[in-house]
Design an enzyme around this catalytic site. Structure first.
Site, mmCIF file in Angstrom:
data_model
loop_
_atom_site.group_PDB
_atom_site.id
_atom_site.type_symbol
_atom_site.label_atom_id
_atom_site.label_comp_id
_atom_site.label_asym_id
_atom_site.label_seq_id
_atom_site.Cartn_x
_atom_site.Cartn_y
_atom_site.Cartn_z
ATOM 1 N N SER A 128 4.082 -4.625 -15.717
ATOM 2 C CA SER A 128 3.222 -5.600 -15.049
ATOM 3 C C SER A 128 2.855 -6.718 -16.012
ATOM 4 O O SER A 128 2.759 -6.503 -17.229
ATOM 5 C CB SER A 128 1.956 -4.859 -14.611
ATOM 6 O OG SER A 128 0.935 -5.765 -14.328
ATOM 7 N N LYS A 162 0.565 1.050 -18.378
ATOM 8 C CA LYS A 162 1.802 0.254 -18.323
ATOM 9 C C LYS A 162 2.267 -0.095 -19.738
ATOM 10 O O LYS A 162 3.437 0.016 -20.067
ATOM 11 C CB LYS A 162 1.577 -1.027 -17.505
ATOM 12 C CG LYS A 162 1.396 -0.776 -16.026
ATOM 13 C CD LYS A 162 2.665 -0.204 -15.414
ATOM 14 C CE LYS A 162 2.484 0.286 -14.001
ATOM 15 N NZ LYS A 162 3.557 1.141 -13.515
ATOM 16 N N TYR A 200 -5.403 1.337 -16.068
ATOM 17 C CA TYR A 200 -4.112 1.147 -15.386
ATOM 18 C C TYR A 200 -3.185 0.292 -16.255
ATOM 19 O O TYR A 200 -2.034 0.658 -16.509
ATOM 20 C CB TYR A 200 -4.332 0.475 -14.020
ATOM 21 C CG TYR A 200 -3.092 -0.165 -13.482
ATOM 22 C CD1 TYR A 200 -2.079 0.615 -12.927
ATOM 23 C CD2 TYR A 200 -2.893 -1.552 -13.572
ATOM 24 C CE1 TYR A 200 -0.905 0.023 -12.468
ATOM 25 C CE2 TYR A 200 -1.733 -2.139 -13.121
ATOM 26 C CZ TYR A 200 -0.752 -1.358 -12.565
ATOM 27 O OH TYR A 200 0.409 -1.940 -12.126
ATOM 28 N N ASN A 248 -6.392 -6.162 -3.461
ATOM 29 C CA ASN A 248 -5.532 -7.314 -3.745
ATOM 30 C C ASN A 248 -5.740 -8.416 -2.705
ATOM 31 O O ASN A 248 -6.131 -8.160 -1.570
ATOM 32 C CB ASN A 248 -4.061 -6.893 -3.773
ATOM 33 C CG ASN A 248 -3.774 -5.997 -4.959
ATOM 34 O OD1 ASN A 248 -3.431 -4.836 -4.791
ATOM 35 N ND2 ASN A 248 -3.939 -6.516 -6.157
ATOM 36 N N LEU A 249 -5.458 -9.619 -3.156
ATOM 37 C CA LEU A 249 -5.762 -10.794 -2.326
ATOM 38 C C LEU A 249 -5.025 -10.789 -0.982
ATOM 39 O O LEU A 249 -5.654 -10.924 0.070
ATOM 40 C CB LEU A 249 -5.419 -12.069 -3.123
ATOM 41 C CG LEU A 249 -5.628 -13.370 -2.353
ATOM 42 C CD1 LEU A 249 -7.087 -13.570 -2.011
ATOM 43 C CD2 LEU A 249 -5.105 -14.558 -3.162
ATOM 44 N N ASP A 282 5.116 16.121 -6.582
ATOM 45 C CA ASP A 282 4.475 15.401 -7.678
ATOM 46 C C ASP A 282 5.335 15.566 -8.942
ATOM 47 O O ASP A 282 5.704 16.683 -9.297
ATOM 48 C CB ASP A 282 3.077 16.037 -7.866
ATOM 49 C CG ASP A 282 2.247 15.348 -8.916
ATOM 50 O OD1 ASP A 282 2.814 14.788 -9.874
ATOM 51 O OD2 ASP A 282 1.010 15.393 -8.787
ATOM 52 N N SER A 287 1.256 10.415 -2.031
ATOM 53 C CA SER A 287 -0.167 10.228 -2.331
ATOM 54 C C SER A 287 -0.625 8.825 -1.950
ATOM 55 O O SER A 287 -1.794 8.599 -1.682
ATOM 56 C CB SER A 287 -0.454 10.498 -3.808
ATOM 57 O OG SER A 287 0.304 9.626 -4.607
HETATM 58 N N1 UDP Z 1 -9.079 -12.304 -5.102
HETATM 59 C C1 UDP Z 1 -10.100 -12.810 -4.331
HETATM 60 N N2 UDP Z 1 -10.597 -12.032 -3.322
HETATM 61 C C2 UDP Z 1 -10.104 -10.782 -3.055
HETATM 62 C C3 UDP Z 1 -9.054 -10.286 -3.846
HETATM 63 C C4 UDP Z 1 -8.564 -11.070 -4.869
HETATM 64 O O1 UDP Z 1 -10.577 -13.908 -4.549
HETATM 65 O O2 UDP Z 1 -10.617 -10.122 -2.127
HETATM 66 C C5 UDP Z 1 -8.530 -13.121 -6.200
HETATM 67 C C6 UDP Z 1 -8.677 -12.477 -7.564
HETATM 68 O O3 UDP Z 1 -9.920 -12.816 -8.111
HETATM 69 C C7 UDP Z 1 -7.483 -13.085 -8.316
HETATM 70 C C8 UDP Z 1 -6.422 -13.304 -7.240
HETATM 71 O O4 UDP Z 1 -7.134 -13.270 -5.987
HETATM 72 O O5 UDP Z 1 -7.839 -14.347 -8.831
HETATM 73 C C9 UDP Z 1 -5.370 -12.219 -7.208
HETATM 74 O O6 UDP Z 1 -6.007 -10.966 -7.191
HETATM 75 P P1 UDP Z 1 -5.217 -9.604 -7.005
HETATM 76 O O7 UDP Z 1 -6.217 -8.502 -7.089
HETATM 77 O O8 UDP Z 1 -4.385 -9.678 -5.776
HETATM 78 O O9 UDP Z 1 -4.224 -9.579 -8.250
HETATM 79 P P2 UDP Z 1 -4.519 -9.597 -9.847
HETATM 80 O O10 UDP Z 1 -5.975 -9.813 -10.055
HETATM 81 O O11 UDP Z 1 -4.052 -8.282 -10.309
HETATM 82 O O12 UDP Z 1 -3.700 -10.717 -10.360
#
Ligand code: UDP
Length: 340
Positions: A124, A153, A149, A198-199, A58, A34
């Site tokens: 997490s 966890k 989510y 994700n960043l 699944d 998936s």
């Molecule tokens: N972030 C950002 N721009 C993006 C994606 C994430 O500035 O396009 C920032 C987000 O605000 C956070 C950090 O990067 O401070 C990590 O975000 P991610 O979503 O990767 O992980 P999580 O928030 O779960 O720690």
């Protein structure tokens, strides 16, 4: 003896399968594809020269799961299979609870009935919410996560704790900080589906020109440069921690409940801007960005105290942020070649 790896073709799952095979474990993968693709299986075989058993279904299909346990001498499970998009989980809570919890419970029913121990759960750092103190160790009080989510966890951890206590089994709850990077072979990595949340996948796609600009969510946090801070852990190091946690459980021959909890991170926090700069330096590319408002639900800062994993698993992450980000760029090039 074989290890069941659910979600074994996914991002962290596939890297862990490689490490298990390299350590001579027999691996049985169940993955419904998936959020993963079949070519990952072929690439795992290319990396390791070994062929894991693979079942595409699944985990909510109890009868199929029972057949897997009938067919293989399963001695432990690493459970990665779960829906993981934070935003989507808010919109589809019932689906998230069903998918993430029913699959877990179905495996535990098999474990219970067949007397199997050794269960490793992908948890997490989201279970800590915005912790009051840094770094975050395993005794830091948990906070109710904001997202569905995150709640799945936390609930998963509770279910497994009760399971271990009631039936005297061994479980390990691994609390990941922010996994990044790809295998050095560039044959497996994180497959971004749609627009990445994700960043690091977003940075990767921006550098590649797939996205125009990275939006940095907030530069008014009380941190050194104003952007939020996380603990980015290289996925191969993270995968190795699973093997270490499994070995520990399997070497424990006592008949009492064992509930191991480990934070898996580097112990070092990096800001969003630091990640962007490190990516640019490591790969000699530009990552255009703009500063935007904060993203709802984001915390300011999270990084791990990793002493417990160091002591009890003899494990630590020693890959630098830049090294990890180099593998991300190699992976992007591989994906681009695949698509052209
Ligand atoms: N972030 C950002 N721009 C993006 C994606 C994430 O500035 O396009 C920032 C987000 O605000 C956070 C950090 O990067 O401070 C990590 O975000 P991610 O979503 O990767 O992980 P999580 O928030 O779960 O720690």
């Amino acid at each position: 003896m074989a290890i069941l790896v659910t979600g074994g073709l996914g991002y962290i799952g596939s890297h862990t399968v490689v490490e298990l095979l390299n350590n001579n474990y027999e691996v049985v993968i169940v993955d419904d594809l998936s959020n993963s693709e079949k070519f990952i299986l072929k690439n795992i075989e290319e990396i390791t020269g070994k062929k894991p058993v693979f079942y595409p279904f699944d985990l909510k299909r109890k009868e199929l799961l029972a057949q897997v346990f009938d067919a293989h001498p399963i001695d432990g499970c690493i459970n990665f299979a779960a829906s993981k998009a934070v935003g989507e989980s808010q919109l589809k809570p019932v689906d998230y609870y069903e998918n993430n919890l029913f699959s877990l419970i179905n495996i535990l029913q098999e474990f219970k009935q067949r007397g199997i121990s050794n269960f490793i759960f992908s948890s997490s750092c989201t279970v800590y919410g915005q912790a009051d103190q840094m770094p975050i160790d395993e005794n830091t009080p948990l906070k109710m996560p904001e997202s569905v989510y995150g709640k799945t966890k936390q609930m998963g951890e509770e279910i497994l704790t009760d399971f271990a206590k009631a039936y005297h089994r061994k479980v390990s709850l691994l609390r990941y900080f922010n996994p990044i990077g790809a295998h050095p072979s560039a044959k497996i990595g994180e497959l971004p589906i749609g627009i990445p949340n994700n960043l690091v996948p977003y940075v990767m796609q921006t550098a590649a020109g797939v996205r125009e600009k990275l939006s940095i969510w907030g530069d008014d946090y009380p941190t050194e440069d104003g952007t939020a801070v996380r603990d980015y852990i290289y996925v191969v190091d993270l995968a190795k921690a699973h093997v270490a946690a499994l070995k520990k459980l399997m070497e424990d021959e006592s008949n009492v409940a064992t509930i191991d909890i480990f934070n898996l991170g580097t112990g070092k926090g990096s800001s969003v801007l630091e990640v962007v700069k490190a990516f640019e330096t490591a790969n000699d590319v530009k990552v255009p960005y703009q500063i935007c408002d904060r993203r709802e639900g984001d915390i300011t800062i999270a990084f791990a105290n990793v002493d417990k994993a160091k002591e009890e698993l003899q494990w630590k992450s020693d890959t630098s942020l830049e090294e990890a980000l180099k593998t991300v760029w190699e992976w992007q090039k591989y994906l681009k070649n695949r698509n052209t």
